[in-house]
Design an enzyme around this catalytic site. Structure first.
Site, PDB file in Angstrom:
ATOM      1  N   TRP A   1      -8.272 -20.757  16.967  1.00 19.99           N
ATOM      2  CA  TRP A   1      -7.543 -19.760  17.883  1.00 19.99           C
ATOM      3  C   TRP A   1      -8.765 -19.187  19.005  1.00 19.99           C
ATOM      4  O   TRP A   1      -8.380 -18.338  19.680  1.00 19.99           O
ATOM      5  CB  TRP A   1      -7.151 -18.622  17.240  1.00 19.99           C
ATOM      6  CG  TRP A   1      -7.871 -18.038  16.073  1.00 19.99           C
ATOM      7  CD1 TRP A   1      -8.910 -17.074  15.900  1.00 19.99           C
ATOM      8  CD2 TRP A   1      -7.881 -18.527  14.674  1.00 19.99           C
ATOM      9  NE1 TRP A   1      -9.465 -17.012  14.724  1.00 19.99           N
ATOM     10  CE2 TRP A   1      -8.646 -17.802  13.795  1.00 19.99           C
ATOM     11  CE3 TRP A   1      -6.832 -19.365  14.007  1.00 19.99           C
ATOM     12  CZ2 TRP A   1      -8.842 -18.021  12.649  1.00 19.99           C
ATOM     13  CZ3 TRP A   1      -7.021 -19.640  12.628  1.00 19.99           C
ATOM     14  CH2 TRP A   1      -8.184 -19.080  11.903  1.00 19.99           C
ATOM     15  N   ARG A   2     -10.041 -19.731  18.669  1.00 19.23           N
ATOM     16  CA  ARG A   2     -10.918 -19.214  19.701  1.00 19.23           C
ATOM     17  C   ARG A   2     -11.160 -20.044  20.756  1.00 19.23           C
ATOM     18  O   ARG A   2     -12.020 -19.824  21.685  1.00 19.23           O
ATOM     19  CB  ARG A   2     -12.480 -19.266  18.938  1.00 19.23           C
ATOM     20  CG  ARG A   2     -12.758 -17.975  17.865  1.00 19.23           C
ATOM     21  CD  ARG A   2     -13.985 -18.017  17.578  1.00 19.23           C
ATOM     22  NE  ARG A   2     -14.072 -16.687  16.469  1.00 19.23           N
ATOM     23  CZ  ARG A   2     -14.928 -16.604  15.497  1.00 19.23           C
ATOM     24  NH1 ARG A   2     -15.299 -17.681  15.083  1.00 19.23           N
ATOM     25  NH2 ARG A   2     -14.747 -15.724  14.545  1.00 19.23           N
TER      26      ARG A   2
ATOM     27  N   GLU B   1      -3.465 -13.737  15.002  1.00 19.91           N
ATOM     28  CA  GLU B   1      -3.818 -12.271  14.638  1.00 19.91           C
ATOM     29  C   GLU B   1      -2.575 -11.704  13.373  1.00 19.91           C
ATOM     30  O   GLU B   1      -3.196 -11.191  12.569  1.00 19.91           O
ATOM     31  CB  GLU B   1      -3.797 -11.464  15.640  1.00 19.91           C
ATOM     32  CG  GLU B   1      -5.153 -11.565  16.547  1.00 19.91           C
ATOM     33  CD  GLU B   1      -6.430 -11.414  15.905  1.00 19.91           C
ATOM     34  OE1 GLU B   1      -6.359 -10.871  14.812  1.00 19.91           O
ATOM     35  OE2 GLU B   1      -7.114 -12.126  16.478  1.00 19.91           O
TER      36      GLU B   1
ATOM     37  N   TYR C   1      -4.771  -2.465  15.364  1.00 19.54           N
ATOM     38  CA  TYR C   1      -5.754  -3.252  15.329  1.00 19.54           C
ATOM     39  C   TYR C   1      -5.268  -4.750  16.154  1.00 19.54           C
ATOM     40  O   TYR C   1      -6.046  -5.264  16.930  1.00 19.54           O
ATOM     41  CB  TYR C   1      -6.040  -3.970  14.009  1.00 19.54           C
ATOM     42  CG  TYR C   1      -6.862  -5.277  13.833  1.00 19.54           C
ATOM     43  CD1 TYR C   1      -8.068  -5.598  14.385  1.00 19.54           C
ATOM     44  CD2 TYR C   1      -6.113  -6.381  13.813  1.00 19.54           C
ATOM     45  CE1 TYR C   1      -8.554  -6.881  14.507  1.00 19.54           C
ATOM     46  CE2 TYR C   1      -6.690  -7.862  13.834  1.00 19.54           C
ATOM     47  CZ  TYR C   1      -7.980  -7.692  14.107  1.00 19.54           C
ATOM     48  OH  TYR C   1      -8.509  -9.137  14.415  1.00 19.54           O
TER      49      TYR C   1
ATOM     50  N   ASP D   1     -11.322  -3.318  12.120  1.00 21.69           N
ATOM     51  CA  ASP D   1     -10.633  -3.956  10.972  1.00 21.69           C
ATOM     52  C   ASP D   1     -11.398  -3.810   9.899  1.00 21.69           C
ATOM     53  O   ASP D   1     -12.535  -3.150   9.896  1.00 21.69           O
ATOM     54  CB  ASP D   1     -10.374  -5.442  11.183  1.00 21.69           C
ATOM     55  CG  ASP D   1     -11.474  -6.354  11.256  1.00 21.69           C
ATOM     56  OD1 ASP D   1     -12.571  -5.658  11.671  1.00 21.69           O
ATOM     57  OD2 ASP D   1     -11.501  -7.634  11.015  1.00 21.69           O
TER      58      ASP D   1
END
Length: 348
Positions: free
Chosen positions: A21-22, A34, A117, A135
DNA sequence: AACCCGGGGTA
DNA sequence: TACCCAGGGTT
Protein backbone atom coordinates in the site's frame (compact mmCIF):
# COMPACT_ATOMS: atom_id res chain seq x y z
CA UNK A 1 11.53 20.33 16.44
CA UNK A 2 12.47 20.39 12.77
CA UNK A 3 15.60 18.47 13.72
CA UNK A 4 13.47 15.71 15.21
CA UNK A 5 11.32 15.73 12.06
CA UNK A 6 14.38 15.30 9.89
CA UNK A 7 15.78 12.48 12.00
CA UNK A 8 12.49 10.57 11.83
CA UNK A 9 12.23 11.04 8.08
CA UNK A 10 15.85 10.03 7.52
CA UNK A 11 15.44 7.00 9.73
CA UNK A 12 12.40 6.03 7.66
CA UNK A 13 14.15 6.40 4.33
CA UNK A 14 16.90 4.11 5.61
CA UNK A 15 14.76 1.50 7.34
CA UNK A 16 11.30 1.38 5.79
CA UNK A 17 9.70 -1.88 4.77
CA UNK A 18 8.51 -2.39 1.23
CA UNK A 19 4.74 -2.66 1.69
CA UNK A 20 2.17 -2.91 -1.12
CA UNK A 21 0.00 0.00 0.00
CA UNK A 22 3.01 2.29 -0.04
CA UNK A 23 3.28 1.96 -3.80
CA UNK A 24 -0.04 3.62 -4.55
CA UNK A 25 -1.91 6.87 -4.10
CA UNK A 26 -5.24 5.30 -5.02
CA UNK A 27 -7.55 6.32 -2.16
CA UNK A 28 -9.53 3.10 -2.52
CA UNK A 29 -6.43 0.99 -1.87
CA UNK A 30 -5.22 3.32 0.89
CA UNK A 31 -8.59 3.13 2.61
CA UNK A 32 -8.74 -0.66 2.23
CA UNK A 33 -5.28 -1.08 3.72
CA UNK A 34 -6.00 1.26 6.63
CA UNK A 35 -9.18 -0.57 7.58
CA UNK A 36 -7.41 -3.91 7.40
CA UNK A 37 -4.59 -2.59 9.58
CA UNK A 38 -6.84 -1.25 12.34
CA UNK A 39 -5.62 -3.05 15.47
CA UNK A 40 -3.89 -5.52 13.19
CA UNK A 41 -0.22 -6.13 12.61
CA UNK A 42 1.26 -5.60 9.19
CA UNK A 43 2.42 -9.21 9.09
CA UNK A 44 -1.11 -10.41 9.67
CA UNK A 45 -2.95 -7.99 7.38
CA UNK A 46 -0.68 -7.99 4.34
CA UNK A 47 -1.97 -11.16 2.67
CA UNK A 48 -5.58 -10.06 3.24
CA UNK A 49 -4.86 -6.78 1.48
CA UNK A 50 -3.36 -8.58 -1.49
CA UNK A 51 -6.33 -10.94 -1.74
CA UNK A 52 -8.84 -8.08 -1.57
CA UNK A 53 -7.03 -6.13 -4.26
CA UNK A 54 -6.92 -9.15 -6.50
CA UNK A 55 -10.59 -10.01 -5.96
CA UNK A 56 -11.86 -6.41 -6.06
CA UNK A 57 -9.39 -4.34 -8.10
CA UNK A 58 -11.94 -1.51 -8.23
CA UNK A 59 -14.34 -0.26 -5.60
CA UNK A 60 -17.29 -1.15 -7.84
CA UNK A 61 -16.42 -4.81 -7.48
CA UNK A 62 -16.40 -4.60 -3.70
CA UNK A 63 -19.67 -2.69 -3.76
CA UNK A 64 -21.44 -5.26 -5.89
CA UNK A 65 -20.23 -8.24 -3.87
CA UNK A 66 -22.51 -9.80 -1.28
CA UNK A 67 -21.86 -9.07 2.37
CA UNK A 68 -21.44 -12.77 2.95
CA UNK A 69 -18.66 -12.93 0.40
CA UNK A 70 -16.90 -9.93 1.92
CA UNK A 71 -17.12 -11.51 5.36
CA UNK A 72 -15.63 -14.71 3.97
CA UNK A 73 -12.78 -12.70 2.53
CA UNK A 74 -12.30 -11.21 6.00
CA UNK A 75 -12.42 -14.55 7.77
CA UNK A 76 -9.66 -14.92 10.34
CA UNK A 77 -8.86 -11.22 10.63
CA UNK A 78 -11.18 -10.50 13.54
CA UNK A 79 -13.20 -7.36 14.31
CA UNK A 80 -15.70 -8.31 11.62
CA UNK A 81 -17.66 -5.07 11.88
CA UNK A 82 -14.76 -3.67 9.87
CA UNK A 83 -15.77 -5.89 6.95
CA UNK A 84 -19.43 -4.93 7.23
CA UNK A 85 -18.61 -1.22 7.39
CA UNK A 86 -16.16 -1.60 4.52
CA UNK A 87 -18.88 -3.10 2.38
CA UNK A 88 -21.45 -0.47 3.42
CA UNK A 89 -19.01 2.33 2.60
CA UNK A 90 -18.07 0.86 -0.77
CA UNK A 91 -21.73 0.69 -1.75
CA UNK A 92 -22.25 4.25 -0.52
CA UNK A 93 -19.33 5.65 -2.51
CA UNK A 94 -20.32 3.86 -5.69
CA UNK A 95 -23.99 4.71 -5.47
CA UNK A 96 -24.06 8.15 -3.84
CA UNK A 97 -20.68 9.58 -4.85
CA UNK A 98 -20.54 8.24 -8.38
CA UNK A 99 -17.61 5.96 -7.40
CA UNK A 100 -15.42 8.95 -6.59
CA UNK A 101 -13.63 8.59 -3.25
CA UNK A 102 -14.21 11.76 -1.17
CA UNK A 103 -11.16 13.97 -0.69
CA UNK A 104 -12.46 16.37 1.98
CA UNK A 105 -11.39 15.42 5.47
CA UNK A 106 -14.85 15.89 6.96
CA UNK A 107 -16.39 13.70 4.27
CA UNK A 108 -13.75 11.00 4.74
CA UNK A 109 -14.30 11.06 8.49
CA UNK A 110 -18.04 10.62 7.98
CA UNK A 111 -17.58 7.28 6.23
CA UNK A 112 -18.64 4.22 8.23
CA UNK A 113 -15.65 2.52 9.77
CA UNK A 114 -13.43 5.57 9.37
CA UNK A 115 -12.42 7.33 12.58
CA UNK A 116 -9.92 10.07 13.36
CA UNK A 117 -6.86 7.97 12.68
CA UNK A 118 -8.04 6.46 9.39
CA UNK A 119 -9.36 9.80 8.11
CA UNK A 120 -6.01 11.47 8.72
CA UNK A 121 -4.20 8.55 7.11
CA UNK A 122 -6.31 8.67 3.94
CA UNK A 123 -6.24 12.47 3.71
CA UNK A 124 -2.47 12.57 3.96
CA UNK A 125 -1.43 9.42 2.09
CA UNK A 126 -3.88 9.68 -0.80
CA UNK A 127 -4.41 13.45 -1.03
CA UNK A 128 -1.27 14.95 0.60
CA UNK A 129 -3.34 16.93 3.05
CA UNK A 130 -1.91 18.21 6.32
CA UNK A 131 -3.48 15.93 8.93
CA UNK A 132 -1.44 14.21 11.64
CA UNK A 133 -2.07 10.53 12.26
CA UNK A 134 -2.32 9.41 15.86
CA UNK A 135 -2.22 5.66 16.33
CA UNK A 136 -0.63 3.36 18.88
CA UNK A 137 2.79 3.90 17.37
CA UNK A 138 2.55 7.68 17.42
CA UNK A 139 1.32 7.72 21.01
CA UNK A 140 4.33 5.70 22.01
CA UNK A 141 6.87 7.76 20.07
CA UNK A 142 5.48 11.12 21.23
CA UNK A 143 5.12 10.11 24.86
CA UNK A 144 8.75 9.07 24.87
CA UNK A 145 10.34 11.90 22.92
CA UNK A 146 8.59 14.46 25.13
CA UNK A 147 8.52 12.28 28.25
CA UNK A 148 4.79 12.96 28.53
CA UNK A 149 3.30 10.74 31.20
CA UNK A 150 -0.34 11.80 30.99
CA UNK A 151 -2.47 8.72 30.28
CA UNK A 152 -3.32 8.30 26.61
CA UNK A 153 -6.70 6.76 27.40
CA UNK A 154 -8.24 9.92 28.84
CA UNK A 155 -9.82 12.83 26.97
CA UNK A 156 -7.30 15.29 28.39
CA UNK A 157 -4.40 13.04 27.46
CA UNK A 158 -5.76 12.56 23.97
CA UNK A 159 -6.04 16.34 23.53
CA UNK A 160 -2.43 16.86 24.49
CA UNK A 161 -1.21 14.17 22.13
CA UNK A 162 -3.28 15.53 19.27
CA UNK A 163 -1.64 18.90 19.89
CA UNK A 164 1.84 17.39 19.95
CA UNK A 165 1.22 15.29 16.86
CA UNK A 166 0.16 18.38 14.90
CA UNK A 167 3.09 20.33 16.31
CA UNK A 168 5.61 17.75 15.16
CA UNK A 169 3.95 17.00 11.81
CA UNK A 170 5.96 18.00 8.77
CA UNK A 171 3.56 20.37 7.00
CA UNK A 172 5.53 20.19 3.76
CA UNK A 173 5.61 16.40 3.52
CA UNK A 174 2.73 15.20 5.71
CA UNK A 175 2.36 11.85 3.94
CA UNK A 176 6.03 10.99 4.22
CA UNK A 177 6.25 12.11 7.83
CA UNK A 178 3.11 10.24 8.91
CA UNK A 179 4.45 7.05 7.37
CA UNK A 180 7.81 7.68 8.96
CA UNK A 181 6.70 8.21 12.55
CA UNK A 182 4.49 5.13 12.48
CA UNK A 183 7.20 2.97 10.97
CA UNK A 184 9.63 4.32 13.52
CA UNK A 185 7.26 3.29 16.29
CA UNK A 186 6.65 -0.12 14.77
CA UNK A 187 10.30 -1.05 14.21
CA UNK A 188 12.54 1.05 16.48
CA UNK A 189 10.51 2.66 19.28
CA UNK A 190 8.78 -0.60 20.15
CA UNK A 191 6.76 -1.45 23.26
CA UNK A 192 8.67 -3.09 26.05
CA UNK A 193 12.39 -2.64 25.75
CA UNK A 194 13.50 -0.80 22.62
CA UNK A 195 17.18 -0.71 21.79
CA UNK A 196 17.66 2.96 22.63
CA UNK A 197 21.44 2.75 22.49
CA UNK A 198 21.38 2.53 18.70
CA UNK A 199 18.47 4.97 18.24
CA UNK A 200 19.33 8.02 16.15
CA UNK A 201 16.87 10.06 18.19
CA UNK A 202 18.13 9.20 21.64
CA UNK A 203 19.87 12.54 22.16
CA UNK A 204 16.49 14.28 21.72
CA UNK A 205 14.47 11.68 23.63
CA UNK A 206 13.44 13.02 27.04
CA UNK A 207 12.24 9.59 28.22
CA UNK A 208 15.60 8.07 27.38
CA UNK A 209 17.38 10.82 29.29
CA UNK A 210 15.12 10.30 32.28
CA UNK A 211 15.06 6.51 32.17
CA UNK A 212 11.27 6.33 31.78
CA UNK A 213 11.06 4.52 28.45
CA UNK A 214 9.53 1.32 29.77
CA UNK A 215 6.72 3.08 31.62
CA UNK A 216 5.58 5.04 28.55
CA UNK A 217 3.08 5.51 27.13
CA UNK A 218 1.12 5.74 30.38
CA UNK A 219 -2.36 4.31 30.55
CA UNK A 220 -5.01 4.91 33.12
CA UNK A 221 -6.52 1.45 32.82
CA UNK A 222 -3.80 -0.45 34.53
CA UNK A 223 -0.78 1.35 35.92
CA UNK A 224 2.30 -0.35 34.62
CA UNK A 225 4.30 -1.91 37.39
CA UNK A 226 7.90 -2.79 36.73
CA UNK A 227 9.37 -5.61 38.78
CA UNK A 228 13.05 -5.27 39.64
CA UNK A 229 15.35 -7.65 41.47
CA UNK A 230 18.35 -6.43 43.42
CA UNK A 231 21.18 -8.21 45.19
CA UNK A 232 22.96 -5.84 47.54
CA UNK A 233 26.54 -6.50 48.62
CA UNK A 234 27.29 -5.76 52.24
CA UNK A 235 31.01 -5.28 52.74
CA UNK A 236 31.66 -5.19 56.44
CA UNK A 237 35.26 -5.09 57.47
CA UNK A 238 36.54 -7.57 60.01
CA UNK A 239 35.90 -5.32 62.98
CA UNK A 240 32.47 -4.42 61.67
CA UNK A 241 33.54 -0.79 61.71
CA UNK A 242 33.17 0.19 58.07
CA UNK A 243 30.90 -0.63 55.18
CA UNK A 244 30.85 0.27 51.49
CA UNK A 245 28.31 2.55 49.86
CA UNK A 246 27.75 3.83 46.38
CA UNK A 247 26.15 7.11 45.36
CA UNK A 248 23.37 6.62 42.79
CA UNK A 249 24.14 9.19 40.13
CA UNK A 250 22.21 7.59 37.25
CA UNK A 251 18.73 8.69 36.24
CA UNK A 252 16.70 6.24 38.25
CA UNK A 253 14.93 5.96 41.57
CA UNK A 254 16.79 7.40 44.52
CA UNK A 255 19.07 9.62 42.46
CA UNK A 256 21.94 11.07 44.49
CA UNK A 257 21.15 8.91 47.49
CA UNK A 258 23.37 6.08 48.73
CA UNK A 259 23.04 2.33 48.78
CA UNK A 260 25.20 -0.77 49.01
CA UNK A 261 26.76 -1.80 45.70
CA UNK A 262 24.29 -4.02 43.93
CA UNK A 263 23.57 -6.13 40.88
CA UNK A 264 20.17 -5.93 39.24
CA UNK A 265 18.46 -8.93 37.68
CA UNK A 266 15.52 -9.34 35.35
CA UNK A 267 13.75 -12.04 37.34
CA UNK A 268 13.81 -13.96 40.60
CA UNK A 269 15.14 -16.93 38.68
CA UNK A 270 18.17 -15.00 37.47
CA UNK A 271 18.75 -13.60 40.93
CA UNK A 272 18.57 -17.05 42.56
CA UNK A 273 20.84 -18.48 39.90
CA UNK A 274 23.46 -15.88 40.71
CA UNK A 275 23.12 -16.58 44.42
CA UNK A 276 23.51 -20.33 44.06
CA UNK A 277 26.45 -19.92 41.70
CA UNK A 278 28.23 -17.82 44.32
CA UNK A 279 27.10 -19.44 47.54
CA UNK A 280 30.65 -20.33 48.55
CA UNK A 281 31.47 -16.62 48.69
CA UNK A 282 28.36 -15.62 50.57
CA UNK A 283 28.71 -15.48 54.32
CA UNK A 284 25.15 -14.50 55.22
CA UNK A 285 22.10 -13.93 53.11
CA UNK A 286 19.04 -11.92 54.07
CA UNK A 287 15.42 -12.78 53.56
CA UNK A 288 13.73 -11.43 50.45
CA UNK A 289 12.70 -7.81 50.93
CA UNK A 290 9.72 -6.60 48.95
CA UNK A 291 9.57 -2.85 48.53
CA UNK A 292 6.59 -1.22 46.86
CA UNK A 293 6.92 2.03 44.90
CA UNK A 294 4.16 3.61 42.85
CA UNK A 295 5.46 2.29 39.53
CA UNK A 296 7.92 -0.36 40.61
CA UNK A 297 7.96 -3.42 42.83
CA UNK A 298 11.43 -4.11 44.15
CA UNK A 299 12.63 -7.47 45.37
CA UNK A 300 15.94 -7.35 47.17
CA UNK A 301 18.32 -9.65 48.98
CA UNK A 302 21.31 -8.48 50.98
CA UNK A 303 24.40 -10.67 51.13
CA UNK A 304 27.52 -10.34 53.21
CA UNK A 305 30.08 -11.13 50.58
CA UNK A 306 33.66 -12.35 50.96
CA UNK A 307 35.00 -11.36 47.61
CA UNK A 308 36.49 -8.16 46.30
CA UNK A 309 33.90 -7.64 43.57
CA UNK A 310 33.02 -3.92 43.44
CA UNK A 311 35.61 -2.97 46.05
CA UNK A 312 37.81 -1.32 43.46
CA UNK A 313 35.03 0.52 41.67
CA UNK A 314 35.86 4.23 41.66
CA UNK A 315 32.41 5.26 42.90
CA UNK A 316 32.31 2.89 45.87
CA UNK A 317 33.31 4.54 49.12
CA UNK A 318 34.18 3.18 52.55
CA UNK A 319 32.02 4.54 55.33
CA UNK A 320 32.32 4.05 59.09
CA UNK A 321 29.24 2.24 60.30
CA UNK A 322 28.92 4.85 63.04
CA UNK A 323 28.12 7.62 60.58
CA UNK A 324 25.91 5.64 58.19
CA UNK A 325 22.99 7.77 59.33
CA UNK A 326 24.66 10.84 57.89
CA UNK A 327 24.07 9.50 54.39
CA UNK A 328 20.70 9.66 52.65
CA UNK A 329 19.54 6.08 52.35
CA UNK A 330 16.44 4.69 50.64
CA UNK A 331 13.80 3.30 52.93
CA UNK A 332 14.65 -0.17 51.65
CA UNK A 333 18.22 0.19 52.92
CA UNK A 334 16.93 1.57 56.19
CA UNK A 335 14.62 -1.40 56.65
CA UNK A 336 17.49 -3.80 56.17
CA UNK A 337 19.70 -1.96 58.65
CA UNK A 338 16.92 -1.84 61.25
CA UNK A 339 16.45 -5.57 61.07
CA UNK A 340 20.15 -6.36 61.25
CA UNK A 341 21.44 -4.33 64.17
CA UNK A 342 23.24 -7.42 65.43
CA UNK A 343 25.37 -7.46 62.30
CA UNK A 344 25.90 -3.72 62.44
CA UNK A 345 26.96 -3.74 66.06
CA UNK A 346 27.98 -0.14 65.92
CA UNK A 347 24.53 1.00 64.86
CA UNK A 348 22.70 2.76 67.70
C1' DA B 1 -15.92 7.49 29.89
C1' DA B 2 -16.74 2.62 29.65
C1' DC B 3 -17.46 -1.18 27.01
C1' DC B 4 -17.41 -4.24 23.02
C1' DC B 5 -15.25 -6.27 19.17
C1' DG B 6 -10.69 -10.90 17.78
C1' DG B 7 -7.01 -13.24 16.18
C1' DG B 8 -2.21 -13.45 16.65
C1' DG B 9 2.61 -12.30 17.95
C1' DT B 10 5.90 -11.55 21.71
C1' DA B 11 8.56 -11.41 26.17
C1' DT C 1 0.36 -14.53 31.45
C1' DA C 2 -0.02 -9.85 30.08
C1' DC C 3 0.51 -6.69 26.68
C1' DC C 4 -0.13 -4.86 22.22
C1' DC C 5 -1.30 -4.41 17.31
C1' DA C 6 -1.32 1.38 11.38
C1' DG C 7 -9.14 1.82 16.03
C1' DG C 8 -14.08 2.49 15.60
C1' DG C 9 -18.81 2.27 17.15
C1' DT C 10 -22.24 2.16 20.73
C1' DT C 11 -24.14 3.14 25.13
Amino acid sequence: MTEIQALIKNWYLENKRDLPWRRTKNPYYIWLSEVILQQTRVAQGKSYFERFVKKYPKIEGLASASEQEVLSMWQGLGYYSRARNLHTTAKYIVKELNSVFPSKHTEILALKGVGEYTAAAIASFAFDQVYAVLDGNVYRVLSRIFNLAIPIDTSEGKKQFIFLANELLDKIQPALFNQAIMEFGALQCVPGKPNCEICTLNIYCEAFKNNTITSLPAKKGKPKIRNRYFVYFVYLDENRETVRLRKKTENDIWKNMFEFPKIEFESVEQMDEFLSDNKNKIRTISTLYKHILSHQHLYAKFIVFSDSLFLNSPDVIEIPVLILNEYPLPRLMERYLEQNRTIFSHQP
